[in-house]
Design an enzyme around this catalytic site. Structure first.
Site, PDB file in Angstrom:
ATOM      1  N   ASP A 121       1.034  -1.126  -0.020  1.00 29.65           N
ATOM      2  CA  ASP A 121       0.004   0.104   0.015  1.00 29.65           C
ATOM      3  C   ASP A 121       0.837   1.258   0.006  1.00 29.65           C
ATOM      4  OD1 ASP A 121      -1.895   1.864   0.552  1.00 29.65           O
ATOM      5  OD2 ASP A 121      -2.203   1.357   2.649  1.00 29.65           O
ATOM      6  N   ASP A 152       0.398   5.200   0.345  1.00 27.86           N
ATOM      7  CA  ASP A 152      -0.752   6.085   0.560  1.00 27.86           C
ATOM      8  C   ASP A 152      -0.061   7.504   0.333  1.00 27.86           C
ATOM      9  OD1 ASP A 152      -2.606   7.587   1.555  1.00 27.86           O
ATOM     10  OD2 ASP A 152      -2.993   6.163   3.385  1.00 27.86           O
ATOM     11  N   ASP A 157       3.441   1.238   3.318  1.00 29.34           N
ATOM     12  CA  ASP A 157       2.710   0.999   4.544  1.00 29.34           C
ATOM     13  C   ASP A 157       3.278  -0.487   5.255  1.00 29.34           C
ATOM     14  OD1 ASP A 157       1.554   0.494   6.992  1.00 29.34           O
ATOM     15  OD2 ASP A 157      -0.566   1.495   6.274  1.00 29.34           O
TER      16      ASP A 157
END
Lengths: 381, 335
Positions: free
Chosen positions: A95, A97, A288
Site C-alpha cells: 500500500d 498512501d 505502509d
C-alpha cells in the site's frame, strides 16, 4: 453520515455495482477468502465467505456496503474466528498512501473538520483553531491534487523497479491499482511468497523501504577503538541491489576503495554510517509496513468503491502509469443531478470537469456530489 | 548423474537416511548396546552430550562405523535423559558440528560429484534449492527461501537489505548458505529424538543417562531477574507522551503492551496516555484492555519484537540493547 447522505451514497453505489459489475475483480480461491463489509451507517462485518462471483455481486447489490474488503490470506475455514480459520498462506500486498509522503502541496488542499462542532475550515497555513468554537482538535480531510497522485506514482514506479530487478517478480504477476482515494495498491500473483510469515514480510518491507542498511554491507568496517574505517569491498561486488544503489549515490565502483577510504577519513565512520543510512531511506519506497506484514488483513477489493471518495479501486496498467489519470478513469459513478449544501468553498476536478464552488448550495452531477459528501465537505439537501 | 553417499560422508552427516540404511544392512540390534565393547561408544556419546550442553562443538572425526554408532547412542541417551533444554542444546551442537563439515565440503564445490551431493542434502533435508552463481564464487538461493529462514535470525547483517540481491536470488558464500539451515538442522535432530520410540532401554544406557541427568540438570536451570530500567524505545515513547506530542498508533501499541507485560495495571497504563493530544479515556481504556486480553478478542498481545520496531522506525537501540530480540529482554540478566 446522516440518513439523507446515506440515502444518496447508497443509491449511487448500488447503481455502480449494478452497471459496472465487470469492474469488480474476484480473487483466486474465492471460497477460501474472508470478506468484510464496512457499512454506510457505521460498523464493520468480517468473516464473510462467498463461493462464486455471482454470490459476491448479489451481496454487493443487496447490502451496498460503503467499502468491501477481501483477505489476502487463504483459509481452510474463512468464516470461523481468527484462531480457528487455519491459515494456508497469504498473497503479497503493498500500500502506497499519498498522505504518508509528506508532500508540500498537502496543506493547500487540506480542510479541517472540527472534532467538537463539525465546522469545516478551508485550507490554511495558519495554526488551526475552529472558526466557530475555537477548538484545536480537528479531522483532516484532503482533496488530493495531481501533484499528490504524481508523488504516489513516483513511489509506485520505484516499487515496480525493486520488484522486477531485485525480487525477480514477473511483470505480469504485478497488479497495480489506484486505491480509490489517494494512493496505489499492489497485489502480487506469485505463489512462492504465499507461505511467508509476518517476520519474513517485515524483513522484505525493510529491504524495500531502505531501513537497516549497514555500512558493512558495502564493505566499510569500523576500525576498533577509533572513528576510522577500513574498506574491503564484498566478494559479490557492488553491481546489484542495494549495494549498487548506494555505490551509485556515493559515485564509487569496485575500483574506488581508496577514494572511499579517503572520504571516510574526512568525516569519520559514524558520520559516514548515518550518511549511508539516510541515503538508503531516501532511495527506499514509502510503503505502509503494517499492510504488507499483516498476514490476516482484509484489503480493499479491486473494482469496488472507496467510501472516502466514491472513486473505484481501479486497475492501472504498469506500462501506462504515467498517463493514468485516476480522477478521470476511477470516477465511474453516474451523473444524475443532486442538490447539495456545501460546508465550505471547494475546488476539485473529476471526470475531466473542474469544479470551483463558493456558493452554499449547488446542483452537481452524482459523482461530484457523492465525492463531497464522502469527504464530509457537503450534505445532501 | 547418480549420487553416492560414501562412508566418509556418513561419518560427517550421520543424520542422513543413508546412515540408518547402513545400520540396518550391518544387522545392528538393540541388544548389542549391552556388549562390553560398546562402553567406549557410550562414553564418547556421553561426553559429546555434556560438551554440547556446555555450548562446545565437537569437530573430531572418527571412522564412520564409530561415528554412526556414537550419533545413534547420543540420540538414545538424550531421549532417556528427557530434559528439554539438554535436548535443545545437544541438537544445536550437533547442528553446528555438521555445519562445520558442510561448510568445508561446500567450499570444495568445484568437484561436481560433491556439489551434487550437497545440492541433494539441502534439497532433501531442508527443501532448499541452491545453485552456484554465474561468477562461480558464490551460491544463490531464491529470495523467498532466504526470507523464510533469515527473518528468524537476530543479527542485522542477515536482514535482506544487507545481502547481495538480484533478479529473485540472494547471493551467499558457503558459510552463509550453511548458517541459513543450521536451525533447521537442529530442529531435524530435535524432532528425531522427540519422535524416537525405544521399546526397552538397555541397562548400560539407562545407567549412563541417570549419571548425565544428575550432572546436567542443575546447569540448564536459570532464573530471570526483574527489569531494572526501561529500554530506550520505551523511554523514547514515554518522553514523547510526556511532551504531549503525537505518538503513532504502532508506538502506542508497543508502549501499552510493554507496560502491561512488566505488570502495570490497566489504570496505570491508561494514565500514561492521558497527555496524548487526542486522548479519550473511554477509547484508550478499551484499547488497553483489548491488548491486555480482557476485552474484545481475549487474546493477550505480546510486546512487538525489536525487528518489528526497527521496521516501524520505533527502535532507538543503545549499546545496552546488544543481543536482545525483544524489548522485554532489556536489562534482564541470568542469575
Amino acid at each position: 453520515m446522516n440518513d439523507k447522505n446515506q440515502e444518496i451514497v447508497r443509491g449511487a453505489f448500488r447503481e455502480y455495482y449494478f452497471k459496472h459489475s465487470s469492474q469488480v475483480e474476484m480473487p483466486q480461491d474465492i471460497a477460501h477468502r474472508e470478506f468484510g463489509y464496512m457499512h454506510l451507517a457505521a460498523g464493520m462485518t468480517r468473516h464473510l465467505s462467498f463461493k462464486s462471483r455471482g454470490e459476491v455481486m448479489a451481496g454487493l447489490v443487496r447490502e451496498v456496503p460503503s467499502d468491501v474488503y477481501c483477505s489476502n490470506a487463504i483459509y481452510r475455514f474463512p468464516t470461523l474466528p481468527m484462531n480457528e480459520k487455519q491459515w494456508q498462506g497469504a498473497d503479497l500486498i503493498f500500500d502506497i498512501d499519498g498522505k504518508d509522503l509528506d508532500l508540500p502541496c498537502v496543506p493547500s488542499h487540506t480542510y479541517r473538520v472540527c472534532a467538537s462542532c463539525k465546522h469545516v475550515s478551508p485550507p490554511s497555513e495558519k495554526e488551526y483553531a475552529c472558526l466557530s468554537c475555537a477548538s484545536k482538535k480537528a479531522e483532516h480531510v484532503s482533496i488530493p491534487c495531481s501533484r499528490c497522485i504524481d508523488g504516489s506514482k513516483k513511489e509506485a514506479k520505484r516499487l515496480i523497479d525493486f520488484l522486477i530487478e531485485d525480487l525477480g517478480i514477473n511483470k505480469s504477476s504485478i497488479r497495480l491499482y489506484f486505491s480509490g482515494n489517494n494512493g496505489f495498491h499492489f497485489h502480487i500473483d506469485d505463489e512462492s511468497y504465499r507461505p511467508l510469515d509476518s517476520p519474513a514480510r517485515s524483513d522484505l518491507v525493510g529491504y524495500l523501504s531502505g531501513i537497516g542498511l549497514m555500512a558493512e554491507s558495502i564493505g566499510v568496517r569500523k576500525s576498533p577503538g577509533s572513528d576510522l574505517a577500513f574498506v574491503k569491498f564484498p566478494k559479490g561486488g557492488l553491481d546489484y541491489g542495494w549495494r549498487k544503489k548506494i555505490a551509485d549515490r556515493l559515485k564509487i565502483d569496485a575500483t574506488s576503495a581508496i577514494k572511499l577510504s579517503n572520504r571516510i577519513k574526512e568525516k569519520g565512520f559514524s558520520a559516514f554510517k548515518s550518511e549511508v543510512d539516510s541515503m538508503a531511506r531516501e532511495a527506499g519506497v514509502r510503503i505502509d509496513p503494517q499492510v504488507t506484514t499483516d498476514v490476516h488483513r482484509v484489503f480493499r477489493m479491486p473494482g469496488t468503491l472507496n467510501s472516502k471518495s466514491g472513486l473505484t479501486k481501479k486497475r492501472c496498467d504498469i506500462d501506462q502509469i504515467d498517463s493514468f489519470d485516476p480522477f478521470q478513469e476511477a470516477c465511474l459513478l453516474g451523473d444524475s443531478k443532486i442538490k447539495v449544501h456545501l460546508k465550505t468553498p471547494v475546488k476539485f476536478s473529476l471526470k475531466g470537469e473542474s469544479f470551483r464552488i463558493s456558493k452554499e448550495s449547488a446542483e452537481l452531477p452524482a459523482f461530484a456530489a457523492v465525492y463531497l459528501i464522502c469527504k464530509g465537505l457537503a450534505d445532501a439537501s | 548423474m547418480s549420487i553416492r553417499v560414501g562412508p566418509g560422508d556418513l561419518a560427517k552427516y550421520p543424520f542422513l537416511n543413508e546412515a540408518g540404511e547402513y545400520l540396518r544392512q550391518s544387522g545392528f540390534g538393540w541388544d548389542e548396546l549391552e556388549k562390553p565393547e560398546m562402553k567406549e561408544i557410550i562414553d564418547t556419546a556421553a561426553s559429546r552430550i555434556a560438551a554440547g550442553t556446555a555450548g562446545q562443538v565437537n569437530d573430531s572425526l572418527e571412522r564412520y562405523e564409530k561415528e554412526i554408532l556414537v550419533f545413534l547412542v547420543s540420540l538414545i541417551l538424550v531421549k532417556s535423559i528427557s530434559i528439554e533444554p539438554v535436548l535443545k542444546k545437544y541438537s544445536l551442537s550437533e547442528a553446528r558440528r555438521a555445519e562445520k563439515f558442510l561448510t568445508e565440503d561446500l567450499k570444495k564445490q568445484t568437484d561436481p560429484q560433491k556439489r551434487a551431493l550437497f545440492a541433494k542434502i539441502f534439497e532433501d533435508l531442508f527443501s532448499l534449492k541452491i545453485d552456484v552463481a554465474e561468477n562461480g564464487r558464490l551460491f544463490k538461493v531464491k529470495v523467498t527461501d532466504y526470507l523464510r529462514r533469515s527473518s528468524h535470525f537476530h543479527e542485522q547483517e542477515w536482514r535482506m537489505i544487507n545481502r547481495l540481491v538480484s533478479r529473485g536470488f540472494v547471493f551467499l558464500d558457503a558459510d552463509e548458505v550453511v548458517r541459513l539451515v543450521r536451525n533447521e538442522l537442529a530442529i531435524l535432530i530435535h524432532d528425531r529424538v522427540a519422535k524416537m520410540n525405544i521399546p526397552q532401554m538397555p541397562a548400560a544406557i539407562r545407567q549412563k543417562a541417570d549419571e548425565l541427568r544428575a550432572e546436567l540438570a542443575p546447569k540448564v536451570q536459570y532464573r530471570a531477574q526483574a527489569v531494572t530500567e526501561y529500554p530506550p524505545c520505551i523511554k523514547h515513547a514515554l518522553e514523547v507522551m510526556g511532551r504531549a506530542e503525537n505518538l503513532p498508533h504502532s508506538a502506542r501499541v508497543m508502549l501499552a503492551t510493554y507496560l502491561l507485560a512488566v505488570g502495570k495495571p490497566v489504570d496505570e497504563v491508561v494514565e500514561v496516555f492521558k497527555n496524548a493530544p487526542d486522548f479519550n479515556e473511554k477509547i484508550t481504556r478499551y484499547q488497553v484492555e483489548h491488548l491486555a486480553g480482557t476485552k474484545g478478542s481475549r487474546v493477550k498481545y505480546s510486546v512487538p519484537s525489536c525487528d518489528k520496531l526497527r521496521t516501524e522506525n520505533l527502535c532507538f537501540a543503545t549499546g545496552d540493547c546488544a543481543g536482545i530480540i525483544n524489548p522485554m529482554q532489556f536489562g534482564r540478566k541470568r542469575a
